[in-house]
Write a protein that holds these residues in place. Structure first.
Motif, mmCIF file in Angstrom:
data_model
loop_
_atom_site.group_PDB
_atom_site.id
_atom_site.type_symbol
_atom_site.label_atom_id
_atom_site.label_comp_id
_atom_site.label_asym_id
_atom_site.label_seq_id
_atom_site.Cartn_x
_atom_site.Cartn_y
_atom_site.Cartn_z
ATOM 1 N N ALA A 55 0.835 -1.208 0.000
ATOM 2 C CA ALA A 55 0.000 0.000 0.000
ATOM 3 C C ALA A 55 0.869 1.257 0.000
ATOM 4 C CB ALA A 55 -0.942 -0.012 1.203
ATOM 5 N N ASP A 56 1.956 1.234 0.767
ATOM 6 C CA ASP A 56 2.875 2.379 0.794
ATOM 7 C C ASP A 56 3.464 2.630 -0.585
ATOM 8 O OD1 ASP A 56 2.414 2.451 3.499
ATOM 9 O OD2 ASP A 56 4.337 1.569 4.049
ATOM 10 N N LYS A 57 3.908 1.568 -1.233
ATOM 11 C CA LYS A 57 4.529 1.700 -2.559
ATOM 12 C C LYS A 57 3.507 2.157 -3.597
ATOM 13 C CE LYS A 57 8.149 -1.680 -1.677
ATOM 14 N NZ LYS A 57 7.935 -2.264 -0.406
ATOM 15 N N VAL A 58 2.302 1.592 -3.541
ATOM 16 C CA VAL A 58 1.250 2.000 -4.481
ATOM 17 C C VAL A 58 0.944 3.486 -4.285
ATOM 18 C CG1 VAL A 58 -1.212 1.735 -5.043
ATOM 19 C CG2 VAL A 58 0.236 -0.294 -4.779
ATOM 20 N N LEU A 59 0.816 3.902 -3.049
ATOM 21 C CA LEU A 59 0.507 5.309 -2.751
ATOM 22 C C LEU A 59 1.606 6.232 -3.252
ATOM 23 C CD1 LEU A 59 -1.211 7.499 -1.337
ATOM 24 C CD2 LEU A 59 0.086 6.980 0.756
ATOM 25 N N THR A 60 2.843 5.973 -2.867
ATOM 26 C CA THR A 60 3.913 6.917 -3.207
ATOM 27 C C THR A 60 4.286 6.842 -4.684
ATOM 28 O OG1 THR A 60 5.584 5.339 -2.444
ATOM 29 C CG2 THR A 60 4.880 7.042 -0.887
ATOM 30 N N LEU A 61 4.450 5.658 -5.215
ATOM 31 C CA LEU A 61 4.923 5.549 -6.601
ATOM 32 C C LEU A 61 3.888 6.021 -7.619
ATOM 33 C CD1 LEU A 61 7.049 2.296 -6.522
ATOM 34 C CD2 LEU A 61 7.819 4.598 -7.107
ATOM 35 N N THR A 62 2.634 5.638 -7.442
ATOM 36 C CA THR A 62 1.641 6.087 -8.426
ATOM 37 C C THR A 62 1.475 7.603 -8.374
ATOM 38 O OG1 THR A 62 -0.203 5.642 -6.913
ATOM 39 C CG2 THR A 62 0.339 3.921 -8.516
ATOM 40 N N THR A 63 1.527 8.152 -7.184
ATOM 41 C CA THR A 63 1.400 9.601 -7.055
ATOM 42 C C THR A 63 2.614 10.304 -7.655
ATOM 43 O OG1 THR A 63 0.111 9.244 -5.042
ATOM 44 C CG2 THR A 63 0.902 11.465 -5.443
ATOM 45 N N MET A 64 3.807 9.765 -7.387
ATOM 46 C CA MET A 64 5.019 10.348 -7.979
ATOM 47 C C MET A 64 4.975 10.290 -9.507
ATOM 48 S SD MET A 64 8.178 8.985 -5.716
ATOM 49 C CE MET A 64 8.522 9.615 -4.084
ATOM 50 N N ILE A 65 4.555 9.166 -10.045
ATOM 51 C CA ILE A 65 4.497 9.014 -11.500
ATOM 52 C C ILE A 65 3.523 10.021 -12.097
ATOM 53 C CG2 ILE A 65 3.785 7.455 -13.365
ATOM 54 C CD1 ILE A 65 4.988 5.156 -11.559
ATOM 55 N N LEU A 66 2.367 10.190 -11.469
ATOM 56 C CA LEU A 66 1.408 11.176 -11.971
ATOM 57 C C LEU A 66 1.986 12.585 -11.888
ATOM 58 C CD1 LEU A 66 -1.473 11.740 -13.076
ATOM 59 C CD2 LEU A 66 -2.070 12.285 -10.715
ATOM 60 N N LEU A 67 2.584 12.924 -10.754
ATOM 61 C CA LEU A 67 3.170 14.259 -10.612
ATOM 62 C C LEU A 67 4.269 14.486 -11.647
ATOM 63 C CD1 LEU A 67 3.285 14.513 -6.719
ATOM 64 C CD2 LEU A 67 1.968 16.001 -8.251
ATOM 65 N N ALA A 68 5.073 13.469 -11.903
ATOM 66 C CA ALA A 68 6.123 13.596 -12.923
ATOM 67 C C ALA A 68 5.518 13.772 -14.311
ATOM 68 C CB ALA A 68 7.042 12.373 -12.886
ATOM 69 N N SER A 69 4.443 13.036 -14.591
ATOM 70 C CA SER A 69 3.815 13.150 -15.915
ATOM 71 C C SER A 69 3.184 14.525 -16.124
ATOM 72 C CB SER A 69 2.760 12.056 -16.109
ATOM 73 O OG SER A 69 1.594 12.332 -15.354
ATOM 74 N N MET A 70 2.858 15.199 -15.023
ATOM 75 C CA MET A 70 2.265 16.533 -15.097
ATOM 76 C C MET A 70 3.323 17.635 -15.007
ATOM 77 S SD MET A 70 -0.997 15.778 -12.631
ATOM 78 C CE MET A 70 -1.945 17.214 -13.085
ATOM 79 N N GLY A 71 4.585 17.243 -14.897
ATOM 80 C CA GLY A 71 5.653 18.226 -14.803
ATOM 81 C C GLY A 71 5.814 18.860 -13.441
ATOM 82 N N ARG A 72 5.181 18.297 -12.413
ATOM 83 C CA ARG A 72 5.263 18.872 -11.065
ATOM 84 C C ARG A 72 6.355 18.211 -10.227
ATOM 85 N NH1 ARG A 72 1.225 22.503 -10.162
ATOM 86 N NH2 ARG A 72 1.532 22.469 -7.912
ATOM 87 N N MET A 73 6.982 17.169 -10.786
ATOM 88 C CA MET A 73 8.073 16.454 -10.113
ATOM 89 C C MET A 73 8.970 15.916 -11.222
ATOM 90 S SD MET A 73 7.836 13.024 -7.713
ATOM 91 C CE MET A 73 7.384 13.866 -6.192
ATOM 92 N N GLY A 74 10.254 15.885 -10.964
ATOM 93 C CA GLY A 74 11.164 15.303 -11.942
ATOM 94 C C GLY A 74 10.927 13.803 -12.094
#
Length: 173
Positions: free
Chosen positions: A67-86
């Motif tokens: 659950a921790d990995k799903v929460l952090t990684l999916t959110t990071m991937i979305l933020l990166a795809s939106m240009g809000r995170m490298g």
């Protein structure tokens, strides 16, 4: 499988992920950050409740880190795809998680139980703070927090390998 409170909180954390992602995709960053923060709180609560009330289950041991990995990684991937995170941060985190999970698997096969290290908990907290910063602001501060999360991610991964290097030198046949 018993659905005790800690297990329900873990499942709730997973269920909050798509809600957070939809809100972020709609550029509703403050509500997305709020949902993400609630999910982070369930991460803290489920383990504490399970240990305090002696409600630790096999399901919880399995589902909580996922659950921790799903929460952090999916959110990071979305933020990166939106240009809000490298993009580099979710890639780094993914590589670290795969390496450490592989190491844990080898260790278990060698009869070594690998408890969660404090550096792993710090890594998770810093990742969550960086994600919240990327939701809520732009500029140098989110970048600095992402760099801190990256450093903690590398440090905790190295620490696991240093502490468990012996599993590679004592092979069982």
């Amino acid at each position: 499988m018993e659905m005790n409170l800690p297990n329900k909180l873990t499942i709730m954390r997973i269920a909050l992920v798509p809600i957070c992602l939809v809100l972020a995709a709609l550029k509703l960053y403050v509500p997305a950050a709020a949902v993400f923060a609630i999910a982070c709180i369930t991460d803290t609560l489920d383990g504490r409740i399970a240990r305090k009330r002696n409600l630790v289950t096999v399901f919880g041991k399995f589902a909580d880190p996922i659950a921790d990995k799903v929460l952090t990684l999916t959110t990071m991937i979305l933020l990166a795809s939106m240009g809000r995170m490298g993009v580099w941060l979710p890639v780094l985190v993914s590589v670290r998680e795969l390496l450490v999970d592989g190491l844990r698997l080898v260790a278990v096969q060698q009869g070594t139980v690998v408890p969660a290290a404090m550096s792993g908990k710090i890594k998770t907290i810093l990742q969550m703070i960086a994600i919240l910063a990327c939701f809520l602001m732009e500029g140098v501060l989110p970048l600095i927090l992402c760099l801190l999360a990256a450093a903690a991610t590398v440090w905790s991964g190295v620490e696991y390998f240093v502490n468990l290097w012996g599993v590679f030198t004592h092979e069982k046949h």
